[in-house]
Design a protein around this motif. Structure first.
Motif, PDB file in Angstrom:
ATOM      1  N   ARG A  46       3.416  -3.391   4.994  1.00  0.00           N
ATOM      2  CA  ARG A  46       4.311  -3.147   3.871  1.00  0.00           C
ATOM      3  C   ARG A  46       3.522  -3.271   2.576  1.00  0.00           C
ATOM      4  N   ILE A  47       4.016  -2.619   1.535  1.00  0.00           N
ATOM      5  CA  ILE A  47       3.392  -2.715   0.223  1.00  0.00           C
ATOM      6  C   ILE A  47       4.057  -3.846  -0.537  1.00  0.00           C
ATOM      7  N   TYR A 120      -5.392  -0.938   0.004  1.00  0.00           N
ATOM      8  CA  TYR A 120      -4.353  -1.492   0.868  1.00  0.00           C
ATOM      9  C   TYR A 120      -4.758  -1.529   2.348  1.00  0.00           C
ATOM     10  N   TYR A 124      -3.148  -3.589   5.908  1.00  0.00           N
ATOM     11  CA  TYR A 124      -2.845  -2.975   7.195  1.00  0.00           C
ATOM     12  C   TYR A 124      -3.614  -3.660   8.318  1.00  0.00           C
ATOM     13  N   ALA A 139       0.307   5.316   9.209  1.00  0.00           N
ATOM     14  CA  ALA A 139       1.105   4.221   8.664  1.00  0.00           C
ATOM     15  C   ALA A 139       1.325   4.402   7.167  1.00  0.00           C
ATOM     16  N   TRP A 140       0.293   4.868   6.472  1.00  0.00           N
ATOM     17  CA  TRP A 140       0.392   5.084   5.025  1.00  0.00           C
ATOM     18  C   TRP A 140       1.427   6.162   4.720  1.00  0.00           C
ATOM     19  N   SER A 142       3.853   7.118   6.512  1.00  0.00           N
ATOM     20  CA  SER A 142       5.204   6.753   6.960  1.00  0.00           C
ATOM     21  C   SER A 142       5.921   5.850   5.970  1.00  0.00           C
ATOM     22  N   LEU A 143       5.228   5.406   4.920  1.00  0.00           N
ATOM     23  CA  LEU A 143       5.854   4.538   3.926  1.00  0.00           C
ATOM     24  C   LEU A 143       6.981   5.246   3.178  1.00  0.00           C
ATOM     25  N   TRP A 146       4.055   7.044  -2.238  1.00  0.00           N
ATOM     26  CA  TRP A 146       2.608   6.891  -2.368  1.00  0.00           C
ATOM     27  C   TRP A 146       2.326   5.748  -3.338  1.00  0.00           C
ATOM     28  N   PRO A 147       1.969   4.572  -2.816  1.00  0.00           N
ATOM     29  CA  PRO A 147       1.744   3.425  -3.703  1.00  0.00           C
ATOM     30  C   PRO A 147       0.612   3.670  -4.688  1.00  0.00           C
TER      31      PRO A 147
END
Length: 397
Positions: A46-47, A120, A124, A139-140, A142-143, A146-147
């Motif tokens: 998670r971010i 990040y 992970y 995984a990125w 699927s967030l 885009w953080p």
């Protein structure tokens, strides 16, 4: 008494203050992994505000993080607005906006598109998920967004600059012969200016916090901002534009008057207001939060008002200190100031990877926080200094 700068001499106070705030940003991110307020490292990707959560914690870092959070991004927006009006007058709206797209838009794209996925990855990796670039990429993606990490500030500042350029162009078209008034009015009286900014800040922040909550973020692709503080940051940006329009040698920014002459008062006010906010949080907010109950409306209102009060007093205190004492150019501070924008852009991967590396090291939280901060400053400063040797990059950084 320190001498005032000679006429025409380069002003360094705001350059050095900007660099100091960037160092605070690096310190803030360096110690977040060791703050007590976080739960254990999540086992799913998670971010979060702290990508790495170390088992070693120290409550002093919570106090430092809370102090920074009350003011430093608002002050960054104010400082960013200081030279907007002179730049618009010199370049015009179109050229100003083109330059800002190069100066802000290009770095934002690089930071969000390349540096943040790199930053990040440790978050992970510690989840124990499937290793490898492709698994991380899945995984990125699927967030669902885009953080952009700390680059959010650059993106929002570009939006504010674009709005300022648009207003400037419309103003010129509607009133081509109008000249900005140079009557200082309340701008010449720090208490009056302080009171107006305080009231406006409360009016724009408190309702937004009550509607959106203090910690909720709005994300639109790679663009994000803290919902409750959008109008607060816009207010400080506009305050900076107004200060810059009147000139940094007049009104409350004058070295021989205004804030600078009364720096002890502003310093004490900043410390007192933060002490008040800290006491309020410890005695009233934390017991309610610890019982997992929502804050009553009265406590939320008081919390919002103490934040607004801290934001303005601490910001004015730092402006007063730097206007009073940052007078003579110093080579090391000049080099730091020249690299500070680049350091802000690239420091986050450095910080997170250093925290990740120290996870298995048997050191206390203070030692780890110090190592991460010193390493982040040294590495990011060194990388930016090297990058700035390339002429095309030096134009942006």
């Amino acid at each position: 008494m320190s001498p005032l700068p000679a006429a025409g001499a380069r002003e360094v106070s705001f350059d050095y203050l900007r660099a100091f705030i960037v160092l605070l940003v690096l310190l803030h991110h360096s110690v977040l992994a060791y703050a007590v307020l976080w739960p254990a490292q999540p086992r799913t990707f998670r971010i979060l505000p702290a990508p790495i959560v170390d088992p070693q914690r120290w409550v002093g870092f919570d106090v430092l993080a809370a102090f920074n959070d009350t003011f430093f991004m608002a002050l960054m927006f104010l400082l960013s607005g200081l030279f907007v009006w002179p730049s618009l007058e010199r370049k015009g709206g179109a050229k100003f906006l083109r330059d800002r797209i190069v100066r802000l838009g290009v770095p934002f794209a690089v930071a969000a598109g390349i540096l943040m996925p790199l930053a990040y990855y440790p978050s992970y990796a510690v989840t124990g998920a499937e290793p490898g670039f492709l698994a991380y990429a899945r995984a990125w993606l699927s967030l669902g967004f885009w953080p952009s990490g700390p680059a959010w500030f650059i993106g929002l500042l570009l939006v504010f600059d674009a709005v300022a350029a648009g207003i400037y162009v419309l103003r010129r078209r509607w009133t081509p012969k109008a000249q900005a008034s140079r009557h200082l009015g309340v701008y010449a009286r720090p208490p009056a200016f302080f009171a107006i900014l305080l009231v406006v800040s409360a009016l724009v922040y408190v309702p937004m916090e009550l509607v959106f909550g203090a910690d909720n973020w709005v994300t639109l692709g790679a663009f994000s901002f803290q919902a409750s503080r959008l109008l607060l940051y816009a207010t400080y940006f506009l305050a900076g534009i107004q200060m810059g329009a009147f000139g940094i040698q007049s009104g409350i920014l004058a070295r021989n008057a205004g804030l600078a002459r009364r720096w002890p008062i502003w310093l004490l006010a900043g410390l007192a207001t933060y002490a008040l906010r800290l006491a309020f949080i410890i005695t009233l907010v934390l017991p309610v939060a610890g019982a997992h109950r929502p804050l009553p409306l009265t406590l939320r209102l008081l919390s919002d008002l103490t934040l607004v009060l801290c934001c303005i007093t601490i910001s004015f205190a730092f402006i007063a200190l730097f206007r009073r004492f940052a007078i003579t150019p110093q080579p090391v501070f000049d080099r730091l100031s020249a690299s500070s924008y680049g350091m802000y852009l690239i420091h986050y991967p450095v910080v997170v990877w250093l925290q990740f590396t120290l996870l298995a090291v048997a050191l206390g939280p203070i030692a780890k926080g110090a190592i991460v901060f010193v390493g982040a400053v040294a590495l990011s400063w060194g990388m930016v200094a090297a990058l700035r040797r390339v002429p095309v990059i030096a134009r942006v950084l």
